[in-house]
Scaffold this motif. Sequence first.
Motif, short mmCIF file in Angstrom:
data_model
loop_
_atom_site.label_atom_id
_atom_site.label_comp_id
_atom_site.label_asym_id
_atom_site.label_seq_id
_atom_site.Cartn_x
_atom_site.Cartn_y
_atom_site.Cartn_z
N ASP A 20 -1.00 19.98 -44.55
CA ASP A 20 -0.88 19.38 -45.88
C ASP A 20 -2.24 19.30 -46.58
OD1 ASP A 20 0.50 18.05 -48.03
OD2 ASP A 20 -0.34 16.18 -47.27
N MET A 21 -3.27 18.86 -45.86
CA MET A 21 -4.60 18.77 -46.48
C MET A 21 -5.08 20.15 -46.94
SD MET A 21 -5.17 15.54 -46.28
CE MET A 21 -3.39 15.34 -46.29
N LEU A 22 -4.87 21.17 -46.11
CA LEU A 22 -5.28 22.53 -46.47
C LEU A 22 -4.51 23.05 -47.68
CD1 LEU A 22 -5.53 23.88 -42.83
CD2 LEU A 22 -7.46 23.73 -44.45
N LYS A 23 -3.20 22.82 -47.70
CA LYS A 23 -2.38 23.27 -48.83
C LYS A 23 -2.79 22.57 -50.12
CE LYS A 23 0.72 26.12 -47.03
NZ LYS A 23 1.02 27.43 -47.58
N ARG A 24 -3.09 21.27 -50.06
CA ARG A 24 -3.54 20.54 -51.25
C ARG A 24 -4.85 21.11 -51.78
NH1 ARG A 24 -1.41 15.06 -51.95
NH2 ARG A 24 0.26 14.73 -50.43
N ALA A 25 -5.64 21.68 -50.88
CA ALA A 25 -6.93 22.27 -51.28
C ALA A 25 -6.76 23.74 -51.69
CB ALA A 25 -7.92 22.18 -50.13
N LYS A 26 -5.51 24.20 -51.75
CA LYS A 26 -5.21 25.57 -52.16
C LYS A 26 -5.74 26.61 -51.16
CE LYS A 26 -3.58 24.24 -56.27
NZ LYS A 26 -2.92 23.01 -56.01
N VAL A 27 -5.78 26.23 -49.89
CA VAL A 27 -6.15 27.15 -48.83
C VAL A 27 -4.87 27.85 -48.37
CG1 VAL A 27 -7.06 27.35 -46.48
CG2 VAL A 27 -8.12 25.76 -48.10
N GLU A 28 -4.92 29.14 -48.22
CA GLU A 28 -3.77 29.88 -47.71
C GLU A 28 -3.67 29.65 -46.21
OE1 GLU A 28 -2.87 33.90 -49.09
OE2 GLU A 28 -4.67 33.70 -50.34
N VAL A 29 -2.46 29.27 -45.77
CA VAL A 29 -2.22 29.00 -44.36
C VAL A 29 -0.97 29.75 -43.94
CG1 VAL A 29 -1.77 27.22 -42.61
CG2 VAL A 29 -3.19 26.67 -44.61
N THR A 30 -1.05 30.39 -42.80
CA THR A 30 0.11 31.02 -42.17
C THR A 30 0.35 30.31 -40.86
OG1 THR A 30 -0.29 33.19 -43.18
CG2 THR A 30 1.03 33.15 -41.17
N THR A 31 1.59 29.81 -40.67
CA THR A 31 1.94 29.20 -39.40
C THR A 31 2.52 30.29 -38.50
OG1 THR A 31 4.07 28.53 -40.32
CG2 THR A 31 2.30 26.89 -40.32
N VAL A 32 2.13 30.23 -37.23
CA VAL A 32 2.55 31.24 -36.26
C VAL A 32 3.26 30.52 -35.11
CG1 VAL A 32 1.79 33.09 -34.73
CG2 VAL A 32 0.54 32.65 -36.86
N GLY A 33 4.54 30.82 -34.94
CA GLY A 33 5.31 30.23 -33.85
C GLY A 33 5.07 31.00 -32.56
N ILE A 34 4.76 30.28 -31.51
CA ILE A 34 4.55 30.89 -30.20
C ILE A 34 5.90 31.02 -29.52
CG2 ILE A 34 3.45 30.63 -27.93
CD1 ILE A 34 1.49 31.20 -30.21
N GLY A 35 6.36 32.26 -29.37
CA GLY A 35 7.63 32.51 -28.70
C GLY A 35 8.87 32.28 -29.53
N SER A 36 8.71 31.75 -30.72
CA SER A 36 9.86 31.44 -31.55
C SER A 36 9.41 31.23 -32.99
CB SER A 36 10.53 30.15 -31.04
OG SER A 36 11.48 29.66 -31.95
N ARG A 37 10.28 31.56 -33.92
CA ARG A 37 9.98 31.27 -35.33
C ARG A 37 10.33 29.83 -35.67
NH1 ARG A 37 11.62 33.53 -40.77
NH2 ARG A 37 9.84 32.83 -41.98
N SER A 38 11.03 29.15 -34.76
CA SER A 38 11.43 27.76 -35.05
C SER A 38 11.09 26.83 -33.88
CB SER A 38 12.92 27.70 -35.37
OG SER A 38 13.68 28.31 -34.34
N PRO A 39 9.79 26.61 -33.66
CA PRO A 39 9.39 25.71 -32.57
C PRO A 39 9.76 24.26 -32.89
CG PRO A 39 7.48 26.34 -33.87
CD PRO A 39 8.63 27.14 -34.39
N ARG A 40 9.95 23.49 -31.82
CA ARG A 40 10.25 22.06 -31.95
C ARG A 40 9.03 21.25 -31.55
NH1 ARG A 40 15.38 20.54 -32.84
NH2 ARG A 40 16.97 22.12 -32.52
N SER A 41 8.80 20.19 -32.30
CA SER A 41 7.70 19.30 -31.98
C SER A 41 8.04 18.49 -30.74
CB SER A 41 7.43 18.36 -33.16
OG SER A 41 8.42 17.35 -33.21
N SER A 42 7.06 17.76 -30.24
CA SER A 42 7.29 16.89 -29.08
C SER A 42 8.31 15.80 -29.38
CB SER A 42 5.97 16.28 -28.61
OG SER A 42 5.36 15.57 -29.66
N ALA A 43 8.50 15.49 -30.66
CA ALA A 43 9.49 14.50 -31.08
C ALA A 43 10.84 15.14 -31.40
CB ALA A 43 8.98 13.73 -32.29
N GLY A 44 10.95 16.46 -31.20
CA GLY A 44 12.22 17.15 -31.44
C GLY A 44 12.42 17.66 -32.85
N VAL A 45 11.40 17.55 -33.71
CA VAL A 45 11.51 18.04 -35.08
C VAL A 45 11.30 19.55 -35.07
CG1 VAL A 45 10.54 17.93 -37.41
CG2 VAL A 45 10.69 15.85 -36.02
#
Length: 181
Positions: A20-45
């Motif tokens: 969020d901080m990077l996006k607010r600063a207009k920095v281009e960010v690409t998220t990369v899923g390891i082993g999956s395009r839809s990883p789950r957080s430790s909280a299940g999100v």
Amino acid sequence: MVYLFLADGFEITEAMAPLDMLKRAKVEVTTVGIGSRSPRSSAGVQVIADRTDADFVLPEDAEMVVLPGGMPGTTHLMASPVVREVLAEAKRRNLFVAAICAAPWVLDANGLLDKRRATMYPTMQTEMEHGVYTEEPVVVDGKVITGRAAGCAVLFGLTLVTELKGREVAAAVKHSIYPNW
């Protein structure tokens, strides 16, 4: 361009607050899923990454690689041959590398903390074999940025912005989320 790696079991705050901080600063960010395009957080999100690690090679436009912590997310990052290759390439090109909470362990194991000051989650400090542990919330040592824990995720993100875009942009982002801070 910043590449943020997400493995199943990542800590959501440590990934999303810096993003969020990077996006607010207009920095281009690409998220990369390891082993999956839809990883789950430790909280299940579950999140949808921009791409997966399948055939991923660090592009020439890369400025920074970011690793959020969390368990077992950090162990999945540690086990990933793609993450190892990306970190080796980032080191070779002298790019920024950033990790928070347990994830500085991955940087240390891949030769990026050699004699550098770094912070990480306190119970993980015994895993740091090559860095110089400090209890500061965020540490910048050259091109290596480390954060202590989820509670430091916004400050960690603002530090990423400072390193990429400068203090003025980081101050504007900081003011946008908390006007009197």
